[in-house]
Design a protein around this motif. Structure first.
Motif, PDB file in Angstrom:
ATOM      1  N   LEU A  33      86.687 -12.450  30.064  1.00  0.00           N
ATOM      2  CA  LEU A  33      88.584 -12.143  30.823  1.00  0.00           C
ATOM      3  C   LEU A  33      89.000 -12.138  29.650  1.00  0.00           C
ATOM      4  O   LEU A  33      89.577 -12.449  28.471  1.00  0.00           O
ATOM      5  N   ARG A  34      90.909 -11.550  30.156  1.00  0.00           N
ATOM      6  CA  ARG A  34      91.854 -11.825  29.381  1.00  0.00           C
ATOM      7  C   ARG A  34      92.571 -11.505  30.459  1.00  0.00           C
ATOM      8  O   ARG A  34      93.055 -11.785  32.027  1.00  0.00           O
ATOM      9  N   GLY A  35      94.134 -12.384  29.986  1.00  0.00           N
ATOM     10  CA  GLY A  35      94.956 -12.839  31.159  1.00  0.00           C
ATOM     11  C   GLY A  35      96.220 -13.923  29.860  1.00  0.00           C
ATOM     12  O   GLY A  35      95.954 -14.151  28.452  1.00  0.00           O
ATOM     13  N   ASP A  36      97.058 -14.262  30.632  1.00  0.00           N
ATOM     14  CA  ASP A  36      97.826 -14.827  29.280  1.00  0.00           C
ATOM     15  C   ASP A  36      98.211 -16.118  29.127  1.00  0.00           C
ATOM     16  O   ASP A  36      97.962 -16.394  28.017  1.00  0.00           O
ATOM     17  N   LYS A  37      96.386 -16.776  29.797  1.00  0.00           N
ATOM     18  CA  LYS A  37      96.605 -18.392  29.090  1.00  0.00           C
ATOM     19  C   LYS A  37      95.123 -18.257  27.883  1.00  0.00           C
ATOM     20  O   LYS A  37      94.674 -19.019  27.847  1.00  0.00           O
ATOM     21  N   SER A  38      94.908 -17.127  27.979  1.00  0.00           N
ATOM     22  CA  SER A  38      93.645 -16.757  26.965  1.00  0.00           C
ATOM     23  C   SER A  38      95.048 -15.636  25.721  1.00  0.00           C
ATOM     24  O   SER A  38      93.983 -15.101  25.421  1.00  0.00           O
ATOM     25  N   ASN A  39      95.951 -15.573  25.984  1.00  0.00           N
ATOM     26  CA  ASN A  39      97.157 -14.969  24.985  1.00  0.00           C
ATOM     27  C   ASN A  39      97.032 -13.650  24.917  1.00  0.00           C
ATOM     28  O   ASN A  39      96.828 -13.297  23.537  1.00  0.00           O
ATOM     29  N   GLY A  40      96.574 -13.226  26.001  1.00  0.00           N
ATOM     30  CA  GLY A  40      95.923 -11.623  26.022  1.00  0.00           C
ATOM     31  C   GLY A  40      94.797 -11.655  25.395  1.00  0.00           C
ATOM     32  O   GLY A  40      94.624  -9.958  25.067  1.00  0.00           O
ATOM     33  N   GLN A  41      93.901 -12.156  25.039  1.00  0.00           N
ATOM     34  CA  GLN A  41      92.779 -11.719  23.874  1.00  0.00           C
ATOM     35  C   GLN A  41      91.738 -11.691  25.229  1.00  0.00           C
ATOM     36  O   GLN A  41      91.903 -12.777  26.625  1.00  0.00           O
ATOM     37  N   VAL A  42      90.521 -10.839  24.628  1.00  0.00           N
ATOM     38  CA  VAL A  42      89.584 -11.441  25.803  1.00  0.00           C
ATOM     39  C   VAL A  42      88.396 -12.062  24.936  1.00  0.00           C
ATOM     40  O   VAL A  42      88.352 -12.309  23.886  1.00  0.00           O
ATOM     41  N   VAL A  43      88.053 -12.520  26.199  1.00  0.00           N
ATOM     42  CA  VAL A  43      87.420 -14.210  25.496  1.00  0.00           C
ATOM     43  C   VAL A  43      86.249 -14.855  26.502  1.00  0.00           C
ATOM     44  O   VAL A  43      86.231 -13.777  27.860  1.00  0.00           O
ATOM     45  N   GLU A  44      84.510 -14.618  26.458  1.00  0.00           N
ATOM     46  CA  GLU A  44      83.878 -14.638  26.889  1.00  0.00           C
ATOM     47  C   GLU A  44      83.231 -16.084  27.751  1.00  0.00           C
ATOM     48  O   GLU A  44      83.855 -17.357  26.735  1.00  0.00           O
ATOM     49  N   LEU A  45      83.500 -16.357  29.148  1.00  0.00           N
ATOM     50  CA  LEU A  45      83.378 -17.439  29.515  1.00  0.00           C
ATOM     51  C   LEU A  45      81.996 -18.508  28.856  1.00  0.00           C
ATOM     52  O   LEU A  45      81.289 -17.228  28.091  1.00  0.00           O
ATOM     53  N   SER A  46      82.011 -19.789  28.915  1.00  0.00           N
ATOM     54  CA  SER A  46      80.621 -20.397  28.528  1.00  0.00           C
ATOM     55  C   SER A  46      79.363 -20.323  29.302  1.00  0.00           C
ATOM     56  O   SER A  46      78.428 -20.435  28.638  1.00  0.00           O
ATOM     57  N   VAL A  47      79.365 -19.981  30.794  1.00  0.00           N
ATOM     58  CA  VAL A  47      78.210 -20.035  31.109  1.00  0.00           C
ATOM     59  C   VAL A  47      78.326 -18.732  31.731  1.00  0.00           C
ATOM     60  O   VAL A  47      79.402 -18.259  31.823  1.00  0.00           O
TER      61      VAL A  47
END
Length: 324
Positions: A153-167
């Motif tokens: 996901l990528r959004g405001d709360k990920s500071n505009g970065q693409v991050v993978e969820l843990s599961v």
């Protein structure tokens, strides 16, 4: 309504939900409005010409009867075009001047979806953009899902970065998990698809604060599932077509006319707020809505009312690219 599916991992669901904190409608140019009308009416006309008559499914519950009645409405709208003089060619289609009904718009979108080739990719991509209201700021969130359920996901709360969820985060439909492969096996007739969703909701672990959902709440979950199939989930074309036909069978679907992005629709449901949709019948896509059920099963409703009503703009498609 506070309907909450029981997920396999509540912490991860909460993590995703936190990243999801309504639209200015503009009239289309007159030529664009006319082209959309002509397209929708030609879709209905072609279907009638191809079958030779209006298809009448075997009555099954009240839903099947409603679907037949709505198909008859579409046939009436183009009856003057479809009927020709014996021994002569049918007259050419006259210019469209009458406003299109909500059912006609949905049935045209179904007809388009049914003929679209099935697309594919490595990732199912969903982008949701909130318009915001006078009391809430606009926001945007993007998700990528691979076929095993891995989620980025990528959004405001990920500071505009693409991050993978843990599961992995599986898709949700009717209160239960569903895979891409299972979506491909869903019924492709509106009656059977609605019955499948009805059974899925009844047998699911969905609970409200008062326990199991009431009959009315279960019916709302079925409606939400149909909306999910045409807006957010990677359903194949024929399943999307069946879902559009099933939505068209709901009573009192109202056309709001041409708006930015397609045709505006209002779909009343029970005592709750009606669903406000913008459908592009040319691509059979939901462009805008005032509520959505996310792929992980959470329901989000735009705030505001009247001129300050919020909305969500949706993009959902297959892609081979995972941004870094």
């Amino acid at each position: 309504m506070n309907l909450t599916p029981i997920p396999p991992d509540q912490n991860d669901r909460a993590e995703l939900a936190r990243l999801l904190p309504g639209p200015v409608e503009r009239e289309l140019p007159s030529d664009r409005h006319r082209h959309l009308q002509e397209f929708v009416m030609s879709e209905i006309h072609q279907d009638l010409r191809a079958t030779g008559q209006v298809a009448r499914p075997t009555p099954r519950r009240r839903f099947a009867l409603a679907a037949s009645a709505l198909t008859a409405v579409a046939a009436t709208a183009v009856g003057a075009v479809a009927i020709g003089t014996a021994g002569s060619e049918p007259p050419p289609t006259p210019p469209v001047t009458a406003a299109l009904s909500g059912q006609q718009i949905l049935l045209a979108a179904a007809s388009t979806a049914e003929r679209l080739p099935e697309s594919s990719g490595n990732y199912w991509y969903v982008r949701i953009t909130s318009s915001g209201t006078s009391k809430s700021a606009p926001w945007q969130v993007e998700n990528w899902f691979d076929r095993s359920g891995r989620t980025w996901l990528r959004g405001d709360k990920s500071n505009g970065q693409v991050v993978e969820l843990s599961v992995p985060t599986p898709f949700q439909l009717g209160g239960s998990e569903i895979t891409v492969a299972r979506l491909r096996m869903l019924p492709t007739s509106p009656e059977a698809l609605r019955e499948w969703l009805t059974d899925a909701v009844r047998d699911s672990d969905v609970r409200t604060s008062a326990g199991r959902p009431t009959v009315a709440q279960q019916e709302r979950l079925v409606f939400d599932g149909l909306i999910s199939l045409v807006s957010q989930l990677p359903a194949p074309p024929k399943v999307r077509a069946a879902a559009f036909q099933a939505i068209a069978a709901y009573p009192d679907v109202e056309s709001l006319g041409a708006v930015d992005g397609g045709q505006g629709l209002l779909v009343p449901f029970g005592t709750g707020s009606p669903a406000r949709l913008v459908v592009d019948p040319v691509t059979s896509r939901i462009r805008q809505t005032n509520f959505f059920v996310s792929v992980e099963g959470g329901q989000y409703v735009a705030g505001g009312s009247g001129a300050d009503a919020g909305s969500f703009t949706l993009v959902a498609e297959w892609t081979d690219e995972l941004p870094r």
